[in-house]
Design a protein around this motif. Structure first.
Motif, PDB file in Angstrom:
ATOM      1  N   ASP A  13      25.972  28.347   3.797  1.00 57.30           N
ATOM      2  CA  ASP A  13      26.956  29.517   3.601  1.00 57.30           C
ATOM      3  C   ASP A  13      26.321  30.503   2.684  1.00 57.30           C
ATOM      4  N   GLY A  14      25.063  30.856   3.037  1.00 59.09           N
ATOM      5  CA  GLY A  14      24.371  31.954   2.108  1.00 59.09           C
ATOM      6  C   GLY A  14      23.744  31.892   0.865  1.00 59.09           C
ATOM      7  N   CYS A  54      25.709  20.049   1.868  1.00 62.17           N
ATOM      8  CA  CYS A  54      26.983  20.800   1.845  1.00 62.17           C
ATOM      9  C   CYS A  54      27.736  20.578   0.873  1.00 62.17           C
ATOM     10  N   LYS A  87      30.881  22.429  -1.059  1.00 62.15           N
ATOM     11  CA  LYS A  87      31.761  22.739   0.203  1.00 62.15           C
ATOM     12  C   LYS A  87      32.321  21.399   0.647  1.00 62.15           C
ATOM     13  N   GLU A  91      27.229  24.292  11.714  1.00 65.62           N
ATOM     14  CA  GLU A  91      26.270  25.175  12.510  1.00 65.62           C
ATOM     15  C   GLU A  91      24.956  25.069  11.809  1.00 65.62           C
ATOM     16  N   GLU A 145      19.489  26.774   7.689  1.00 68.39           N
ATOM     17  CA  GLU A 145      20.511  27.690   7.478  1.00 68.39           C
ATOM     18  C   GLU A 145      21.950  26.706   7.944  1.00 68.39           C
ATOM     19  N   ARG A 203      25.901  26.743   8.395  1.00 64.52           N
ATOM     20  CA  ARG A 203      27.244  27.158   8.126  1.00 64.52           C
ATOM     21  C   ARG A 203      28.291  26.283   8.229  1.00 64.52           C
ATOM     22  N   THR A 204      29.085  26.327   7.253  1.00 63.72           N
ATOM     23  CA  THR A 204      30.423  25.327   7.306  1.00 63.72           C
ATOM     24  C   THR A 204      31.636  26.156   7.709  1.00 63.72           C
ATOM     25  N   ASP A 205      31.430  27.499   7.995  1.00 61.60           N
ATOM     26  CA  ASP A 205      32.834  28.237   7.742  1.00 61.60           C
ATOM     27  C   ASP A 205      32.755  29.350   9.088  1.00 61.60           C
ATOM     28  N   SER A 206      31.768  29.102  10.063  1.00 62.05           N
ATOM     29  CA  SER A 206      31.742  29.989  11.053  1.00 62.05           C
ATOM     30  C   SER A 206      33.036  29.954  12.244  1.00 62.05           C
TER      31      SER A 206
END
Length: 674
Positions: free
Chosen positions: A7-8, A23, A28, A51, A72, A74-77
């Protein structure tokens, strides 16, 4: 170590870590049902979707995906959110709306995650499937319509408990989790599947419909059902303990507890001693505290220094120290904690300690078990041996009657003389071993202590490893929660209990000692300080009602010398009192007033007498084993014949009686339809 972006945020993760673990390192929260840190990865619930780039443009199960440098995540897309909502919707298609009457309510992962990650509504309008209940034994209640097929129970039974009696039948929507032939699961660890179940499919049968989690007060305690020192939490409502759950402690019990630990609590309120008794005309009669103390005082006048104290298996260190102080003030040093009559050498505590420690037992690559049914004497030590076999490929050898320890054991025979002449296969395995271990059970200590210590020297069980650390592979497996604490406080005569019997004490204090052969104390005035009407109370001349471990704070030392402390959960019933206060009040009546008035003062004096008990943590004992000339010989007879009925609390527990009848003695029980 690979670097990944979550997440960045860029973080560095250990080699071999999964995306889910990465994560979590990044702070997260990842929802999951099938994944569990101590079980193998199944990847079948699909709730932990994230993702990941580079990779296919679709959500991926993070629990089964290894990290790679440059990922990379992503857990919040929007893709992840929609995927999790979809998975949750599918999970709830057949799940019944049992939340108002489900025992898992308030502690249900499905309930929590449906609120956090679900849609809040369903498009499903068809009939839900129904599954018949399965029978898994006296402690596991099943409502399998709720099952979401996470397979945690299956993996636990196979990997940790080592009892492959839970599995799946049929396929797809017809899949059902069941026990083998729908019979009871024969495992002393079966209650753990109830905690592992993320829904209400498996719940605690003895606690069914008894409470709601938010009604309960919680106290931290130490288990006394064996010598492992399992960290537990006692949950109470009013003045009753309603359930017992394990706490996480990776050094001791990880997050497991055996069934005797979990389900003995209904014995805490049954067969209780709640007022003093004095034997008059051969029969015990209720009395006041004053009358009980007067009866003891009369005997003490003639007994003078001919006094002894025998500690039972469930006693805390503070009680033993108070009794030791009182007996010492009366001029005696007759103290013994090995109530069944064992008389092994205790001149060196390191020679009667579990030196490898419970946690490091997993590292062993060659193990010799001497005279111990580890599965019954210390189930959570047995799980560590099983882990060493599964993960390290450890070879296990045994001396004693053959039993099923849930892993492969090469039994060498049932003769302690084998300690002096190990067969070639065992010799070769230990010669090649980097971290060898010998575990000596209570059944082998009397006749095999000397041979085991000699073997420890010949096999070089104490050695310095390549990294400079010391490895001590000599271990004694105690079965009593009070044993190591008692030995540290001097509760051991050179000849064991026989020395005290030979001294013919006129006054003998029995501290919750129910396994003593009381016929050998026929000439002694017997004062029983305990909490249950068991063998000790039946034989006593005076009964002083004490507190169980759940009703007092206390210090306990486990088999590896780890000092731990528990808190009070509830108060003792009726006129019962904490044991140390009984001894303090009695000492004043006897004219030998003990020099402490509060529990804190007692604990401070105990720490001065035994500095190792001053602070919680692992006590260290210098390795200086005695040179014992006693020849090791004779057959081994395991001391535990019924795992579920080993102490007064268990014998008073209806649940433990049911477990004993069904799982040990093979009785059949009919289940009523619900």
């Amino acid at each position: 170590m690979p670097k990944v972006t979550v997440d960045g945020t860029e973080i560095e993760v250990p080699q071999g870590a999964t995306v889910l673990q990465a994560c979590e390192l990044a702070g997260k929260e990842i929802p999951r049902f099938c994944y569990h840190e101590r079980l193998s990865i199944a990847g079948n619930c699909r709730m932990c979707l994230v993702e990941v780039k580079p990779g296919p443009p679709k959500p991926q199960a993070s629990c089964a995906l290894p990290t790679a440098d440059g990922q990379e995540i992503r857990t919040d897309s929007a893709m992840v959110k929609a995927a999790r909502e979809g998975v949750m919707e599918f999970l709830l298609i057949n799940h019944p709306l049992d939340c108002p009457i489900c025992d898992q309510g308030g502690e249900c992962d499905l309930q929590d995650q449906a609120m956090a990650y679900g849609k809040g509504w369903s498009r499903y309008d068809e009939n839900k499937r129904a599954v018949t209940e399965k029978y898994m034994g006296p402690v596991v209640k099943t409502i399998m319509t709720r099952c979401i097929h996470c397979t945690r129970c299956v993996r636990f039974a196979e990997e940790v408990a080592g009892v492959e009696e839970i599995g799946a039948i049929y396929r797809g929507e017809d899949m059902q989790i069941t026990s083998y032939l729908e019979e009871a699961v024969h495992s002393e660890l079966s209650g753990n599947v109830n905690d592992l179940c993320p829904v209400g499919a498996l719940t605690h049968k003895p606690y069914a419909f008894e409470y709601r989690p938010w009604e309960l007060g919680k106290s931290l305690a130490i288990d006394v059902m064996d010598a492992v020192g399992t960290n537990i939490r006692l949950d109470r409502r009013g003045r009753a303990v309603l359930r017992c759950l394990p706490r996480v402690n990776d050094e001791v019990n990880e997050e497991w507890a055996h069934d005797k630990t979990r389900y003995h609590v209904d014995g805490l309120i049954r067969r209780r001693l709640d007022q003093p008794y004095v034997r008059r005309d051969g029969k015990l009669a209720a009395a006041s505290w004053e009358e009980a103390f007067d009866a003891i005082t009369e005997v003490a006048k003639t007994a003078k220094s001919n006094v002894a104290a025998i500690a039972g298996d469930l006693v805390d260190c503070e009680t033993m120290f108070a009794a030791k102080a009182l007996v010492g003030e009366m001029g005696s040093s007759l103290l013994e904690g090995r109530q069944t009559g064992m008389d092994y050498d205790v001149s060196s505590l390191s020679a009667v300690n579990f030196n490898t420690t419970i946690a490091r037992l997993e590292e062993a690559d060659a193990i010799l078990v001497v005279g111990s049914n580890v599965r019954w004497e210390a189930p959570l030590v047995n799980t560590r041996i099983r882990k060493a076999v599964r993960k390290q490929g450890a070879k296990v050898f045994g001396i004693g009657p053959e039993v099923d320890l849930t892993y492969k054991v090469e039994w060498l025979g049932n003769d302690l003389s084998l300690l002096g002449k190990l067969p070639k296969a065992a010799k070769d395995a230990f010669a090649d071993a980097r971290k060898p271990v010998v575990i000596v059970g209570g059944a082998a200590l009397a006749g095999g202590h000397g041979g085991a210590l000699a073997l420890a020297k010949s096999l070089k069980l104490v050695r310095t490893l390549e990294d400079g650390t010391t490895w001590n592979g000599f271990n004694v497996l105690h079965m009593s929660a009070a044993r190591m604490g008692g030995l540290m406080l001097g509760y051991a005569q050179a000849g064991g209990l026989a020395d005290i019997i030979a001294a013919k004490p006129k006054l003998a204090f029995f501290l919750g000692a129910d396994e003593v052969d009381y016929s050998r104390f026929a000439d002694s005035f017997k004062v029983y300080i305990g909490h249950h009407g068991d063998a000790g109370a039946h034989a006593a001349d005076v009964i002083l009602p004490g507190a169980s471990y759940a009703e007092k704070p206390g210090t306990y030392v486990n088999l590896e010398g780890r000092v731990q402390r528990g808190d009070r959960a509830v108060f003792p019933p009726g006129d019962a009192r904490e044991d140390w206060t009984i001894l303090r009040a009695l000492s004043e009546k006897l004219g030998h007033t003990l020099p402490f008035d509060t529990f804190e003062e007692l604990r401070a004096q105990m720490a001065a007498d035994a500095p190792a008990l001053a602070n919680e943590g692992l006590a260290t004992f210098e390795w200086n084993p005695p040179a014992l000339d006693k020849k090791s010989e004779g057959e081994v007879a395991y001391p535990i014949h019924d795992f579920y009925l080993t102490n007064a609390i268990c014998r008073a527990s209806p649940t433990m009686q049911r477990c004993s009848a069904e799982l040990v003695h093979g009785e059949d029980f009919a289940e009523a339809a619900e």
